[in-house]
Scaffold this active site. Structure first.
Site, PDB file in Angstrom:
ATOM      1  N   CYS A  65       0.837  -1.197   0.000  1.00 56.97           N
ATOM      2  CA  CYS A  65       0.000   0.000   0.000  1.00 56.97           C
ATOM      3  C   CYS A  65       0.877   1.254   0.000  1.00 56.97           C
ATOM      4  CB  CYS A  65      -0.908  -0.004   1.232  1.00 56.97           C
ATOM      5  SG  CYS A  65      -2.024   1.416   1.327  1.00 56.97           S
ATOM      6  N   CYS A  69      -0.079   4.778   6.973  1.00 58.23           N
ATOM      7  CA  CYS A  69      -0.787   4.623   8.245  1.00 58.23           C
ATOM      8  C   CYS A  69       0.058   3.799   9.219  1.00 58.23           C
ATOM      9  CB  CYS A  69      -2.127   3.950   8.020  1.00 58.23           C
ATOM     10  SG  CYS A  69      -3.155   4.777   6.780  1.00 58.23           S
ATOM     11  N   CYS A  72      -0.704  -0.001  10.336  1.00 55.58           N
ATOM     12  CA  CYS A  72      -1.070  -1.021   9.347  1.00 55.58           C
ATOM     13  C   CYS A  72       0.134  -1.811   8.861  1.00 55.58           C
ATOM     14  CB  CYS A  72      -1.770  -0.357   8.167  1.00 55.58           C
ATOM     15  SG  CYS A  72      -2.436  -1.559   6.991  1.00 55.58           S
ATOM     16  N   CYS A 109     -17.061  -8.897   3.717  1.00 51.96           N
ATOM     17  CA  CYS A 109     -16.380  -7.611   3.572  1.00 51.96           C
ATOM     18  C   CYS A 109     -15.220  -7.778   2.598  1.00 51.96           C
ATOM     19  CB  CYS A 109     -15.868  -7.132   4.928  1.00 51.96           C
ATOM     20  SG  CYS A 109     -17.164  -6.993   6.179  1.00 51.96           S
ATOM     21  N   CYS A 142     -20.054  -5.779   1.743  1.00 52.66           N
ATOM     22  CA  CYS A 142     -19.495  -4.480   2.116  1.00 52.66           C
ATOM     23  C   CYS A 142     -18.146  -4.332   1.426  1.00 52.66           C
ATOM     24  CB  CYS A 142     -19.329  -4.390   3.635  1.00 52.66           C
ATOM     25  SG  CYS A 142     -18.594  -2.835   4.200  1.00 52.66           S
ATOM     26  N   CYS A 202     -20.323   2.169   7.034  1.00 51.93           N
ATOM     27  CA  CYS A 202     -19.637   1.468   8.122  1.00 51.93           C
ATOM     28  C   CYS A 202     -18.363   2.251   8.412  1.00 51.93           C
ATOM     29  CB  CYS A 202     -19.318   0.040   7.685  1.00 51.93           C
ATOM     30  SG  CYS A 202     -18.292  -0.889   8.839  1.00 51.93           S
ATOM     31  N   ARG A 272     -19.489  -3.389  16.125  1.00 54.63           N
ATOM     32  CA  ARG A 272     -18.793  -4.616  15.740  1.00 54.63           C
ATOM     33  C   ARG A 272     -17.465  -4.742  16.464  1.00 54.63           C
ATOM     34  NH1 ARG A 272     -18.215  -4.266   9.965  1.00 54.63           N
ATOM     35  NH2 ARG A 272     -20.465  -4.546  10.072  1.00 54.63           N
TER      36      ARG A 272
END
Length: 416
Positions: A65, A69, A72, A109, A142, A202, A272
């Protein structure tokens, strides 16, 4: 305790607590913990009965990626030894999703690492959604693909997506210390685009990144203002090879207080329990079911989760039931507002606004990642924490997180 009585009354009326009341929940003592759980449990049962919605993650594209962040394992510059692969083909993703559905998952998801999808990426995901829906017509889908460009949410909705996940993660005030390659405002805008397209929003948070109680309350109140239908609560898994590898500041008691605070602030929302529950709540996971009404089944995106059958046994042993495909997840007033969208199948007539049992009183991402990354939950006991310093006692251990080597993107069967 007057505080808890006040919060229960407000929760049953869907009335927002004050920030001071939310902070007070986080400040309660361990001696009061069971009282806090019992109070928030009354609110949870009012709106969701004893149902637990199961969700299943499929990592469509793992690693590499370009976002930075700090939490992550898929981030730019990550040295975590995770799986790295490009886009799964639609039939591969559909096969992976089927494992979760067979285990009882009501929602699948679809997550992809990256800043956000190109139009070609949206085409890929569109074909994947169609393949999944062809095999499992009733399953909710999702998407979690990062920051959206104009028109992309509409295209996903037209393809059959029911929901879109994009987390706020932390407070606006501290966001820049966690991520520099995009802004807090970018995330808010993407959630709003999903809502405008008719997708069920979400959006949630990650706890345990060194934030203050004020930061936690700020992000949860911001979520309440944004009004997503589901709020995933992730607990940081400090992956070796990421900037937050040494952030071990959570206890099971702290996690339960955070979940209770979220429930009081978002009483009628699908809360969740997401990444990190196994490593931080450990043997106290069943208590969390009194606070949340939704969990992930099996493995996460880049690390192992609890075995799917163990999750099902835990739910049954704690006196809860898995929510069926034909059951309305959201309370009637929220389901009606969605206009028949995700989680809003014809609402049953029972009290409790969609519950299968009479609830007390009068009366569904999830994904902790950079851009489109998802929760990086895993196994392992955190090392002892020096309470006076709030840092690990001793060097960081590399054996606390089990990297996922099975399921999507591998030749091994998933842990569903």
């Amino acid at each position: 305790m007057d505080l808890l009585n006040t919060l229960v009354d407000k929760g049953l009326r869907r009335e927002l607590p004050t920030r001071d009341e939310a902070l007070a929940v986080l400040a309660t003592s361990d001696d009061d913990l069971l009282d806090v759980v019992a109070a928030a449990g009354k609110v949870r049962r009012q709106w969701f009965g004893r149902r637990v919605k199961l969700n299943y993650l499929v990592n469509l594209k793992s690693g590499l990626c370009p976002e930075d962040c700090s939490y992550c394992s898929q981030r730019l510059g990550s040295k975590a030894g995770i799986l790295k692969y490009t886009w799964l083909k639609p039939d591969e993703a559909s096969k992976a999703a089927a494992a979760g559905v067979a285990g009882g998952a009501k929602r699948v998801c679809l997550v992809a690492s990256g800043r956000g999808p190109t139009d070609r990426d949206v085409d890929r995901v569109t074909r994947t959604i169609e393949a999944i829906k062809e095999q499992n017509e009733d399953v909710e889908v999702c998407a979690c693909l990062g920051l959206l460009s104009d028109g992309q949410a509409d295209r996903l909705r037209s393809a059959g997506a029911d929901a879109y996940n994009h987390n706020l993660n932390t407070s606006e005030e501290t966001y820049g210390a966690i991520t520099t390659t995009h802004t807090y405002a970018d995330r808010v805008e993407t959630v709003q685009q999903a809502q405008a397209a008719g997708l069920s929003a979400c959006s949630g948070l990650i706890a345990g990144m060194g934030e203050s109680d004020k930061d936690l309350v700020d992000v949860v109140f911001a979520l309440r203002d944004l009004d997503p239908d589901s709020v995933p609560v992730n607990f940081l898994i400090p992956f070796e090879g990421t900037p937050l590898a040494k952030e071990w500041n959570l206890t099971p008691q702290r996690c339960l207080r955070i979940l209770a605070m979220v429930r009081f602030v978002c009483p009628d929302v699908e809360v969740r329990l997401a990444g990190g529950r196994e490593v931080h709540l450990r043997s106290m996971q069943p208590l969390a079911l009194h606070l949340v009404n939704s969990i992930f089944l099996g493995d996460y995106l880049t690390s192992e989760g609890q075995a799917g059958q163990t999750d099902l046994d835990m739910i049954a042993d704690a006196g809860f039931e898995v929510e069926g495909a034909g059951t309305t997840t959201l309370p009637r007033h929220r389901a009606d507002a969605l206009g028949g969208g995700c989680g809003s199948q014809a609402a049953p007539e029972q009290a409790g606004c969609g519950s299968h049992e009479a609830s007390e009183g009068a009366g569904c991402g999830s994904h902790a990642g950079g851009g489109g990354c998802g929760p990086c939950g895993g196994h392992g006991e955190p090392e002892p924490v020096d309470a006076s310093e709030g840092v690990p006692a001793g060097a960081a251990r590399t054996d606390l997180v089990a990297v996922r080597r099975r399921g999507a993107g591998t030749d091994l069967a998933p842990n569903a």
